[in-house]
Motif scaffolding. Structure first.
Motif, PDB file in Angstrom:
ATOM      1  N   ALA A  92     -51.729  29.981 -12.724  1.00 13.05           N
ATOM      2  CA  ALA A  92     -53.120  29.640 -12.420  1.00 13.05           C
ATOM      3  C   ALA A  92     -53.429  28.195 -12.767  1.00 13.05           C
ATOM      4  CB  ALA A  92     -54.058  30.576 -13.173  1.00 13.05           C
ATOM      5  N   ARG A  93     -52.605  27.597 -13.629  1.00 10.77           N
ATOM      6  CA  ARG A  93     -52.822  26.216 -14.048  1.00 10.77           C
ATOM      7  C   ARG A  93     -52.031  25.202 -13.232  1.00 10.77           C
ATOM      8  NH1 ARG A  93     -52.814  26.581 -20.707  1.00 10.77           N
ATOM      9  NH2 ARG A  93     -54.589  28.033 -20.909  1.00 10.77           N
ATOM     10  N   THR A  94     -51.235  25.671 -12.294  1.00 10.47           N
ATOM     11  CA  THR A  94     -50.468  24.738 -11.467  1.00 10.47           C
ATOM     12  C   THR A  94     -51.427  23.844 -10.683  1.00 10.47           C
ATOM     13  OG1 THR A  94     -48.629  26.292 -11.232  1.00 10.47           O
ATOM     14  CG2 THR A  94     -48.791  24.520  -9.609  1.00 10.47           C
ATOM     15  N   PRO A  95     -51.288  22.525 -10.790  1.00 12.53           N
ATOM     16  CA  PRO A  95     -52.201  21.623 -10.073  1.00 12.53           C
ATOM     17  C   PRO A  95     -52.103  21.814  -8.558  1.00 12.53           C
ATOM     18  CG  PRO A  95     -50.961  20.438 -11.755  1.00 12.53           C
ATOM     19  CD  PRO A  95     -50.329  21.792 -11.632  1.00 12.53           C
ATOM     20  N   ARG A  96     -53.225  21.747  -7.887  1.00  8.08           N
ATOM     21  CA  ARG A  96     -53.260  21.826  -6.432  1.00  8.08           C
ATOM     22  C   ARG A  96     -53.022  20.428  -5.866  1.00  8.08           C
ATOM     23  NH1 ARG A  96     -55.890  26.650  -4.943  1.00  8.08           N
ATOM     24  NH2 ARG A  96     -56.688  25.789  -3.001  1.00  8.08           N
ATOM     25  N   VAL A  97     -52.143  20.352  -4.885  1.00  9.80           N
ATOM     26  CA  VAL A  97     -51.777  19.055  -4.326  1.00  9.80           C
ATOM     27  C   VAL A  97     -52.120  19.026  -2.833  1.00  9.80           C
ATOM     28  CG1 VAL A  97     -49.941  18.695  -6.015  1.00  9.80           C
ATOM     29  CG2 VAL A  97     -49.415  19.854  -3.855  1.00  9.80           C
ATOM     30  N   PRO A  98     -52.345  17.836  -2.285  1.00 13.54           N
ATOM     31  CA  PRO A  98     -52.726  17.745  -0.866  1.00 13.54           C
ATOM     32  C   PRO A  98     -51.575  18.107   0.062  1.00 13.54           C
ATOM     33  CG  PRO A  98     -52.396  15.562  -1.801  1.00 13.54           C
ATOM     34  CD  PRO A  98     -52.331  16.520  -2.949  1.00 13.54           C
ATOM     35  N   VAL A  99     -51.926  18.683   1.211  1.00 12.47           N
ATOM     36  CA  VAL A  99     -50.954  19.004   2.252  1.00 12.47           C
ATOM     37  C   VAL A  99     -51.465  18.419   3.567  1.00 12.47           C
ATOM     38  CG1 VAL A  99     -49.756  20.809   3.527  1.00 12.47           C
ATOM     39  CG2 VAL A  99     -50.275  21.150   1.111  1.00 12.47           C
ATOM     40  N   ARG A 100     -50.638  17.627   4.222  1.00 11.32           N
ATOM     41  CA  ARG A 100     -50.991  17.039   5.515  1.00 11.32           C
ATOM     42  C   ARG A 100     -50.186  17.754   6.595  1.00 11.32           C
ATOM     43  NH1 ARG A 100     -48.483  13.026   8.398  1.00 11.32           N
ATOM     44  NH2 ARG A 100     -47.171  12.516   6.583  1.00 11.32           N
ATOM     45  N   PHE A 101     -50.887  18.304   7.591  1.00  4.85           N
ATOM     46  CA  PHE A 101     -50.211  19.047   8.647  1.00  4.85           C
ATOM     47  C   PHE A 101     -49.930  18.133   9.833  1.00  4.85           C
ATOM     48  CE2 PHE A 101     -52.482  22.377   6.270  1.00  4.85           C
ATOM     49  CZ  PHE A 101     -51.376  23.093   5.859  1.00  4.85           C
ATOM     50  N   GLU A 107     -54.172  25.378  13.458  1.00  6.89           N
ATOM     51  CA  GLU A 107     -53.879  26.783  13.197  1.00  6.89           C
ATOM     52  C   GLU A 107     -53.383  26.985  11.766  1.00  6.89           C
ATOM     53  OE1 GLU A 107     -51.204  28.347  16.136  1.00  6.89           O
ATOM     54  OE2 GLU A 107     -52.374  27.588  17.828  1.00  6.89           O
ATOM     55  N   SER A 108     -53.643  26.009  10.899  1.00 10.58           N
ATOM     56  CA  SER A 108     -53.174  26.076   9.517  1.00 10.58           C
ATOM     57  C   SER A 108     -54.346  26.155   8.556  1.00 10.58           C
ATOM     58  CB  SER A 108     -52.328  24.835   9.186  1.00 10.58           C
ATOM     59  OG  SER A 108     -51.154  24.799   9.963  1.00 10.58           O
ATOM     60  N   ASP A 109     -54.104  26.779   7.399  1.00 14.22           N
ATOM     61  CA  ASP A 109     -55.120  26.819   6.348  1.00 14.22           C
ATOM     62  C   ASP A 109     -55.058  25.514   5.577  1.00 14.22           C
ATOM     63  OD1 ASP A 109     -55.987  29.440   6.928  1.00 14.22           O
ATOM     64  OD2 ASP A 109     -54.248  30.255   5.884  1.00 14.22           O
ATOM     65  N   PRO A 110     -56.197  24.820   5.459  1.00  9.50           N
ATOM     66  CA  PRO A 110     -56.190  23.499   4.825  1.00  9.50           C
ATOM     67  C   PRO A 110     -55.835  23.565   3.343  1.00  9.50           C
ATOM     68  CG  PRO A 110     -58.434  24.255   5.157  1.00  9.50           C
ATOM     69  CD  PRO A 110     -57.551  25.230   5.865  1.00  9.50           C
ATOM     70  N   GLY A 111     -55.242  22.453   2.854  1.00 10.30           N
ATOM     71  CA  GLY A 111     -54.932  22.346   1.432  1.00 10.30           C
ATOM     72  C   GLY A 111     -56.168  21.993   0.649  1.00 10.30           C
ATOM     73  N   PRO A 112     -55.996  21.720  -0.643  1.00  7.42           N
ATOM     74  CA  PRO A 112     -54.711  21.584  -1.338  1.00  7.42           C
ATOM     75  C   PRO A 112     -54.087  22.929  -1.693  1.00  7.42           C
ATOM     76  CG  PRO A 112     -56.521  21.180  -2.848  1.00  7.42           C
ATOM     77  CD  PRO A 112     -57.145  21.356  -1.495  1.00  7.42           C
ATOM     78  N   ARG A 147     -41.797  16.497   0.971  1.00  4.34           N
ATOM     79  CA  ARG A 147     -42.635  15.861  -0.038  1.00  4.34           C
ATOM     80  C   ARG A 147     -43.181  14.549   0.494  1.00  4.34           C
ATOM     81  NH1 ARG A 147     -38.691  18.614  -2.829  1.00  4.34           N
ATOM     82  NH2 ARG A 147     -39.443  19.951  -4.523  1.00  4.34           N
ATOM     83  N   ALA A 148     -44.468  14.299   0.228  1.00  5.10           N
ATOM     84  CA  ALA A 148     -45.126  13.088   0.706  1.00  5.10           C
ATOM     85  C   ALA A 148     -46.062  12.587  -0.385  1.00  5.10           C
ATOM     86  CB  ALA A 148     -45.903  13.359   1.995  1.00  5.10           C
ATOM     87  N   GLY A 149     -45.637  11.541  -1.100  1.00  3.90           N
ATOM     88  CA  GLY A 149     -46.444  11.051  -2.214  1.00  3.90           C
ATOM     89  C   GLY A 149     -46.545  12.104  -3.294  1.00  3.90           C
ATOM     90  N   ARG A 150     -47.752  12.378  -3.723  1.00  5.90           N
ATOM     91  CA  ARG A 150     -47.924  13.425  -4.734  1.00  5.90           C
ATOM     92  C   ARG A 150     -48.162  14.794  -4.111  1.00  5.90           C
ATOM     93  NH1 ARG A 150     -52.950  15.180  -6.255  1.00  5.90           N
ATOM     94  NH2 ARG A 150     -54.766  14.337  -5.133  1.00  5.90           N
ATOM     95  N   GLY A 151     -48.101  14.852  -2.778  1.00  7.44           N
ATOM     96  CA  GLY A 151     -48.311  16.120  -2.085  1.00  7.44           C
ATOM     97  C   GLY A 151     -47.187  16.429  -1.112  1.00  7.44           C
ATOM     98  N   TRP A 152     -47.566  17.042   0.021  1.00  6.27           N
ATOM     99  CA  TRP A 152     -46.585  17.492   1.007  1.00  6.27           C
ATOM    100  C   TRP A 152     -47.069  17.201   2.418  1.00  6.27           C
ATOM    101  CZ3 TRP A 152     -41.985  20.163  -0.243  1.00  6.27           C
ATOM    102  CH2 TRP A 152     -41.825  20.435  -1.607  1.00  6.27           C
ATOM    103  N   ALA A 153     -46.123  17.073   3.331  1.00  4.08           N
ATOM    104  CA  ALA A 153     -46.393  17.060   4.764  1.00  4.08           C
ATOM    105  C   ALA A 153     -45.649  18.252   5.358  1.00  4.08           C
ATOM    106  CB  ALA A 153     -45.912  15.754   5.393  1.00  4.08           C
ATOM    107  N   ALA A 154     -46.281  18.964   6.277  1.00  4.16           N
ATOM    108  CA  ALA A 154     -45.662  20.149   6.864  1.00  4.16           C
ATOM    109  C   ALA A 154     -46.184  20.352   8.273  1.00  4.16           C
ATOM    110  CB  ALA A 154     -45.963  21.383   6.014  1.00  4.16           C
ATOM    111  N   SER A 155     -45.372  20.986   9.113  1.00  5.81           N
ATOM    112  CA  SER A 155     -45.814  21.267  10.476  1.00  5.81           C
ATOM    113  C   SER A 155     -46.935  22.286  10.505  1.00  5.81           C
ATOM    114  CB  SER A 155     -44.633  21.763  11.322  1.00  5.81           C
ATOM    115  OG  SER A 155     -43.731  20.726  11.601  1.00  5.81           O
TER     116      SER A 155
END
Length: 307
Positions: A92-101, A107-112, A147-155
């Motif tokens: 529950a304490r894991t930091p939420r990070v940004p995700v760029r689609f 058709e994706s659920d937005p981050g973080p 991995r992209a910066g402090r977050g992720w990029a994904a299709s």
């Protein structure tokens, strides 16, 4: 291996109702990941489908996948390579990070998303990242993740609440082409070693038609050939196939395929079963599955096609 072609579904209650009626039986015990149930009680994925009627197009579907091709476990102990789709557990304490689609953002659920720094990425081209958040019991899944910066990029990406019966909007993908969750449908060594798998398994085939059937929510093809399997097709090991000739973990998987079946969830190699990489798998046991021909399976009727 996804299509931008959007499905035009029948009204949701029609498809869902017929599918539920076809496979409504007493649900089996459900395993857990990170302390969370992998399926909510009564999930369609945990219903015994051993008595569900065979689809009228079963012979054509199975033949198109390959009668002489054999079952293949696309996972193992790691001794022979990096095979399988790993699952990472977050707190529950894991930091939420940004995700760029990058492809299917609409058709994706937005981050973080709460993705740990050391989250494991599936080897190969699909590069799935699966994260179960402990205590909140939410599943976060990414396809083609980098991995992209402090977050992720994904299709594409999807979030599922494991305490409910999550369904994507009609026509939406997820981290899987069929719009289904991945982690709960994987074969896992802890279940196999316990002696039973109480849910359907994820399977890939090389060609699908431009249609899907419940529980899938998305198609991934532009091919109109009705002999090709639709996304979401449920394949069952025939009752007459003798599993007594198999032993160990392979036999556990075959019993599950006879009782719960496999669901076509993505385009890939024919008759490939998905599972987690785990040192507890016996590669020698799993190798027995390669003796099971496609002709040992039949396709089930679980609802109407959505195009």
């Amino acid at each position: 291996m996804r299509s931008r072609l959007r499905a035009v579904a029948l009204p949701p209650l029609v498809g869902a109702g017929l599918a539920a009626t076809a496979i409504a039986t007493t649900p089996a015990p459900v395993a857990r990941i990170g302390g969370c149930r992998t399926f909510a009680a009564g999930s369609t994925f945990t219903h015994d489908v051993s008595k569900v009627p065979v689809d009228p197009r079963s012979a054509a579907y199975v033949a198109s996948i390959g009668l002489g091709k054999t079952l293949h476990p696309d996972f193992g102990s790691g001794r022979y390579g990096n095979y399988g789709i790993p699952i990472t557990v977050a707190t529950a304490r894991t930091p939420r990070v940004p995700v760029r689609f990058t492809a299917y953002g609409d058709e994706s659920d937005p981050g973080p998303y709460p993705i740990p720094t050391g989250a494991r990425v599936e080897g190969g081209s699909d590069r799935h990242v699966l994260v179960v958040q402990r205590s909140r019991c939410k599943l976060y899944e990414l396809f083609d993740a980098h991995r992209a910066g402090r977050g992720w990029a994904a299709s594409s990406g999807a979030v599922f609440d494991l305490r409910t019966h999550p369904r994507r909007p009609a026509g939406w993908t997820s981290a899987d082409a069929a719009g289904l969750p991945i982690a709960p449908l994987l074969a896992r060594a802890d279940e196999a070693r316990a002696g039973a798998i109480h849910h359907a398994l994820r399977m890939t085939v090389s060609r699908t038609q431009a249609a899907y059937v419940a529980p899938a929510r998305h198609l991934a093809s532009s091919d109109a050939d009705p002999a090709l399997p639709p996304m979401g097709l449920r394949l069952r090991l025939k009752a007459g196939f003798d599993v007594s000739r198999f032993h160990g973990q392979a036999r556990v998987i075959l019993v599950a395929l006879r009782r719960y079946g496999a669901i076509v969830a993505d385009n890939g190699s024919d008759w490939y079963l998905s599972g987690t990489p785990d040192r507890r798998w016996s590669d020698d046991d799993l190798d027995q599955l390669k003796r099971v021909p496609g002709s040992a399976f039949e396709a089930l009727r679980t609802g109407p096609l959505h195009r």
